[in-house]
Design an enzyme around this catalytic site. Structure first.
Site, PDB file in Angstrom:
ATOM      1  N   PRO A  88      34.630  40.705  50.894  1.00  6.41           N
ATOM      2  CA  PRO A  88      35.166  39.345  51.075  1.00  6.41           C
ATOM      3  C   PRO A  88      34.199  38.435  51.846  1.00  6.41           C
ATOM      4  CG  PRO A  88      36.714  41.021  51.877  1.00  6.41           C
ATOM      5  CD  PRO A  88      35.419  41.710  51.586  1.00  6.41           C
ATOM      6  N   GLU A 115      38.712  50.388  55.662  1.00  7.78           N
ATOM      7  CA  GLU A 115      38.486  49.135  56.393  1.00  7.78           C
ATOM      8  C   GLU A 115      37.103  48.559  56.110  1.00  7.78           C
ATOM      9  OE1 GLU A 115      41.063  47.552  58.048  1.00  7.78           O
ATOM     10  OE2 GLU A 115      42.019  49.222  57.002  1.00  7.78           O
ATOM     11  N   ARG A 152      28.314  39.501  29.866  1.00  7.72           N
ATOM     12  CA  ARG A 152      28.334  38.381  28.919  1.00  7.72           C
ATOM     13  C   ARG A 152      27.025  37.600  28.922  1.00  7.72           C
ATOM     14  NH1 ARG A 152      31.126  34.555  28.949  1.00  7.72           N
ATOM     15  NH2 ARG A 152      31.836  34.414  26.811  1.00  7.72           N
ATOM     16  N   ASP A 166      31.893  28.317  26.183  1.00  9.66           N
ATOM     17  CA  ASP A 166      32.859  28.739  27.191  1.00  9.66           C
ATOM     18  C   ASP A 166      33.186  27.671  28.208  1.00  9.66           C
ATOM     19  OD1 ASP A 166      33.345  31.265  26.390  1.00  9.66           O
ATOM     20  OD2 ASP A 166      31.673  32.129  27.487  1.00  9.66           O
TER      21      ASP A 166
HETATM   22  N1  4HQ Z   1      37.544  43.869  49.405  1.00  6.91           N
HETATM   23  N2  4HQ Z   1      35.942  40.434  46.633  1.00  6.91           N
HETATM   24  C1  4HQ Z   1      36.305  46.025  49.652  1.00  6.91           C
HETATM   25  C2  4HQ Z   1      37.816  42.660  48.787  1.00  6.91           C
HETATM   26  C3  4HQ Z   1      36.849  41.977  47.906  1.00  6.91           C
HETATM   27  C4  4HQ Z   1      37.007  40.671  47.393  1.00  6.91           C
HETATM   28  C5  4HQ Z   1      38.476  44.303  50.411  1.00  6.91           C
HETATM   29  C6  4HQ Z   1      36.289  44.604  49.211  1.00  6.91           C
HETATM   30  C7  4HQ Z   1      38.372  45.738  50.799  1.00  6.91           C
HETATM   31  C8  4HQ Z   1      36.945  47.564  51.377  1.00  6.91           C
HETATM   32  N3  4HQ Z   1      35.707  42.435  47.431  1.00  6.91           N
HETATM   33  N4  4HQ Z   1      37.012  46.204  50.923  1.00  6.91           N
HETATM   34  N5  4HQ Z   1      37.978  39.812  47.596  1.00  6.91           N
HETATM   35  O1  4HQ Z   1      38.863  42.128  49.005  1.00  6.91           O
HETATM   36  O2  4HQ Z   1      35.149  41.506  46.655  1.00  6.91           O
END
Ligand code: 4HQ
Length: 246
Positions: A88, A115, A152, A166
């Protein structure tokens, strides 16, 4: 292009290469998708991939050692890949990032779980990518999304014309689509699409793209670079609106 995925749930991500144009590209040898089980690189008896966090707190952390083992094996076997970690914290995935990733020879996607991953694994990571601002239970779905969008842009995976048409290709949303029958429950296919007039069809499609983008994604519309067809389409749209207002 070779795309590798490193995960503790190989069966979960496998389906990404088993359907549709991606599976065809794999069969034709345009794409090579390989899935590695991180657990195979855990050296202890119980194949442990997670452990308690130093400093305490809830949840578990992915151990660094299996990653170090994996990269020792991988780099020796295939050479250094471009390494993406799903997180994230990363840049939010879009078409231009996907195109950039598709230009790599060799992409390796690490799927995080628990985590998170021991920070020292970051020494192998070239780029963190997020698929949106929400928290998932693991990086497997993001990895599958990345494989799909990147594929793609690999030449030969989908028809080039369809990539150009697209949504987002030129910062505009896609125009509406119709197929047979001409009439269903009193709803007709727009006459212009049956006219056989290619230029008129193009103009109509561009008008619909511009209209939809203005109404639904004004942010994209504001970024759009207008070409001649755009101007003609907007002019025609404006004329229609003025005529209707009379
Ligand atoms: N993760 N975009 C991996 C995500 C996430 C997202 C949360 C990644 C948990 C361990 N990854 N961890 N949004 O939410 O890529």
């Amino acid at each position: 292009m070779r795309i590798s995925i490193l995960t503790i749930f190989p069966d979960f991500v496998r389906v990404v290469k088993e359907y549709g144009v991606v599976s065809q590209a794999v069969e034709n040898g345009i794409l090579e998708i390989e899935i590695f089980n991180l657990r195979d690189f855990a050296k202890d008896k119980h194949k442990t991939v997670d452990d308690y966090p130093y400093g305490g707190g809830p949840g578990m952390v992915m151990k660094p050692a299996p990653f170090f083992e994996f990269f020792k094996f991988y780099n020796e076997t295939y050479g250094k890949p471009y390494v993406v970690l799903t997180s994230p914290q990363g840049d939010v995935l879009n078409n231009s990032i996907a195109r950039e990733l598709a230009s790599k020879d060799h992409l390796l996607i690490i799927c995080g779980r628990y985590e998170g991953i021991d920070e020292r694994v970051m020494k192998f990571v070239d780029r963190e990518i997020s698929i949106g601002d929400y928290v998932l239970t693991g990086g497997e779905l993001p990895a599958m999304v990345i494989v799909d969008v990147v594929s793609r842009f690999v030449p030969g995976v989908v028809d080039e014309e369809s990539v150009k048409n697209d949504s987002f290709y030129n910062d505009l949303l896609d125009h509406p689509h119709y197929t047979r029958p001409r009439v269903i429950e009193d709803m007709r296919v727009p006459e212009v699409l049956i006219s056989g007039n290619h230029e008129e069809v193009e103009l109509w499609r561009r008008k619909e793209s511009l209209k939809k983008t203005m109404l639904k994604r004004p942010d994209l519309f504001m970024k759009h670079q207008f070409d001649e067809i755009d101007k003609r389409a907007l002019l025609s749209l404006f004329r229609e609106l003025m005529a209707d207002a009379k």
